[in-house]
Design an enzyme around this catalytic site. Structure first.
Site, PDB file in Angstrom:
ATOM      1  N   ASP A   4      42.973  50.669  41.580  1.00 30.67           N
ATOM      2  CA  ASP A   4      43.160  49.973  42.864  1.00 30.67           C
ATOM      3  C   ASP A   4      44.524  50.269  43.486  1.00 30.67           C
ATOM      4  O   ASP A   4      45.282  49.348  43.804  1.00 30.67           O
ATOM      5  CB  ASP A   4      43.002  48.452  42.676  1.00 30.67           C
ATOM      6  CG  ASP A   4      41.709  48.086  41.977  1.00 30.67           C
ATOM      7  OD1 ASP A   4      40.688  48.726  42.273  1.00 30.67           O
ATOM      8  OD2 ASP A   4      41.721  47.176  41.126  1.00 30.67           O
ATOM      9  N   GLU A 169      34.272  46.294  49.625  1.00 31.81           N
ATOM     10  CA  GLU A 169      35.499  45.684  49.096  1.00 31.81           C
ATOM     11  C   GLU A 169      36.687  46.575  49.425  1.00 31.81           C
ATOM     12  O   GLU A 169      36.582  47.582  50.138  1.00 31.81           O
ATOM     13  CB  GLU A 169      35.382  45.515  47.575  1.00 31.81           C
ATOM     14  CG  GLU A 169      35.142  46.821  46.825  1.00 31.81           C
ATOM     15  CD  GLU A 169      34.783  46.628  45.363  1.00 31.81           C
ATOM     16  OE1 GLU A 169      34.421  45.496  44.981  1.00 31.81           O
ATOM     17  OE2 GLU A 169      34.868  47.607  44.612  1.00 31.81           O
TER      18      GLU A 169
END
Length: 507
Positions: A4, A169
């Protein structure tokens, strides 16, 4: 395990953050001046009031993080899944070029994860992903907030349902040529992962999903590629205004007809051509090797060779190096650095429990590598308890090689758990304290070894037992290092992690 990624540039220095989940310190932070070699900085979350990880289950804790620089300060925003709280922590550079992070956080009352920060005209906006109904419908949503209090001033408003992939997301908003772009990830974090992009003339949307554009970057239909699970990215410009992408991906190892992932998700860097409406990332294909023949301007920003990921620590400073990780709220009384030596005092909490065991580990960085722990035997205390090395991917998939005192010798113990299968057996004895513990990693196996002057005891287990595939989750990777139990003290003179070659047929 650097998933991420989010990145920002301040002058000629780039700052990168990554998720850390149940590991401590929370929020991995690195910096670079050449985009290829990164210096690990101390983690952001070092206090319970910043983020309480004490109740974080495996694969929970600090989820996706975003870092941005605004009006002379850094801001990181993330969600601690253990509390289900989204919050911002502010940091500023001191005179020593170090970021000093606020002890207090600013909470944002949004019902979602993967938050993003976007600043414009003195206003602050937060984008996030979350459910909008009781049917499991996910969407990217946006609110305007007061940066100092976290109060929601407008929204939430749905910006996008994605391009049709599941689990939209990882949103990031950016503006180019008077147009707003919304970068997202879709398809879940596994083999269907992909990066998608949308555009709008207005910050609040509507955001257009142009036919034929999405996904802009994925290997979901390229099983032959050595990099997989490509997704969750962040676009940025270097000091020469070239566009780049950082994103996550995995390097699964081929073991027979199976692919397994022990390294977790890693951060990848790709050049981007953005000469027209939509960015083109490395010709649209996430390859393992990038040819810069078509990226001459980008090549001029890559001035140095990329250094090895080998690691060596002789504990020469009073502070623990930031590469080390512990679990949940971190080791306090169990850990001491003194006289070029690390002392790890045992505890009652085990790796199988949802707590903070006396465990201190490093990320496994290569499929083929050796972790070597050199003991300071004169300071090691093993009258009671156990000590040694361990490797884990979660609290019910781990293994340890431990020694304990037993009258005139030391028992060597294999302690391992694979789901509901537990092993706790004596596999040998030593007449004296060992000089070294070693963990030998290969794509298919992990060998745990203890070395004394005249004797070696070891066991080998399948690396599959420590893989993302074994736990059916893709948040973390293997963490390996020091482990002590009970009233034992492990004294360590040095630790090294060295990349090796793959195991040969003869071996």
């Amino acid at each position: 395990m650097y998933p991420d990624p989010s990145i920002c540039r301040v002058g000629n220095t780039y700052y990168l953050v990554n998720s850390t989940f149940e590991y401590y310190p929370g929020i991995a932070l690195s910096k670079s001046t050449d985009l290829l070699n990164w210096q690990q900085l101390p983690g952001v979350v070092t206090q319970t009031k910043q983020a309480d990880l004490s109740h974080a289950k495996s694969n929970e804790g600090i989820f996706a993080v975003c870092i941005r620089y605004f009006e002379g300060a850094f801001y990181v925003i993330t969600t601690n899944f253990a509390e289900f709280k989204t919050f911002i922590i502010r940091g500023v550079l001191n005179n020593h070029d170090e970021i000093v992070w606020d002890a207090d956080r600013v909470e944002i009352n949004v019902n979602g994860i993967d938050p993003d920060l976007y600043f414009e005209d003195g206003r602050t906006y937060v984008e996030f992903t979350g459910y909008i109904d009781d049917k499991g419908t996910k969407a990217i949503q946006q609110v305007e907030i007061d940066l100092h209090t976290g109060e929601i001033l407008a929204g939430p408003k749905v910006l996008s349902f994605g391009s049709g992939g599941r689990d939209v997301e990882g949103p990031h908003i950016l503006k180019k040529d008077h147009t707003y772009y919304l970068l997202t990830a879709e398809g879940g974090t596994g083999v269907g992962h992909m990066i998608t992009i949308f555009k709008s003339d207005h910050l609040w949307g509507p955001y257009e999903n142009k036919d034929g554009v999405n996904p802009i970057f994925t290997n979901r239909d390229r099983a032959e590629q050595p990099l997989q699970n490509i997704g969750h990215g962040d676009l940025f410009q270097d000091a020469a205004h070239n566009w780049w992408l950082v994103c996550l991906g995995t390097q699964p190892a081929a073991v027979g007809m199976t692919q397994i992932t022990n390294l977790g998700r890693e951060t990848l860097l790709y050049p981007v051509n953005w000469n027209h409406t939509w960015p083109v990332i490395n010709h649209g294909v996430p390859t393992e090797v990038v040819s810069l023949a078509d990226f001459k301007q980008h090549q001029q920003s890559l001035l140095n060779e990329q250094r090895s990921t080998d690691f060596e620590d002789h504990f020469e400073t009073a502070k623990l190096r930031p590469e080390w990780l512990s679990l949940r709220n971190g080791l306090k009384d169990n850990l001491k650095l003194t006289h070029q030596m690390l002392l790890l005092h045992g505890g009652e909490t085990t790796l199988a429990q949802q707590g903070t065991p006396a465990f201190l580990g490093l990320r496994q960085a290569s499929h083929d590598e050796i972790l070597t722990v050199s003991l300071a035997t004169e300071a090691t205390d093993l009258k009671q308890g156990r000590l040694g090395i361990a490797s884990l991917i979660n609290n019910d998939h781990f293994a340890a090689l431990l020694i304990e005192a037993d009258q005139e010798h030391f028992n060597v113990i294999r302690q391992q758990q694979v789901a509901d299968l537990e092993i706790n057996e004596v596999i040998g004895t030593l007449s004296e304290l060992p000089e070294q513990f070693c963990l030998i990693n290969h794509a298919a196996t992990k060998t745990f070894r203890v070395v004394a002057k005249n004797k070696t005891v070891e066991f080998t287990t399948a690396a599959l037992n420590f893989s993302n595939e074994a736990i059916a989750a893709l948040n973390t990777g293997d963490i390996e290092g020091l482990y002590a139990l009970g009233n034992a003290t492990l004294a360590v003179a040095a630790v090294s992690r060295v990349k090796t070659g793959p195991i040969s047929q003869k071996e």
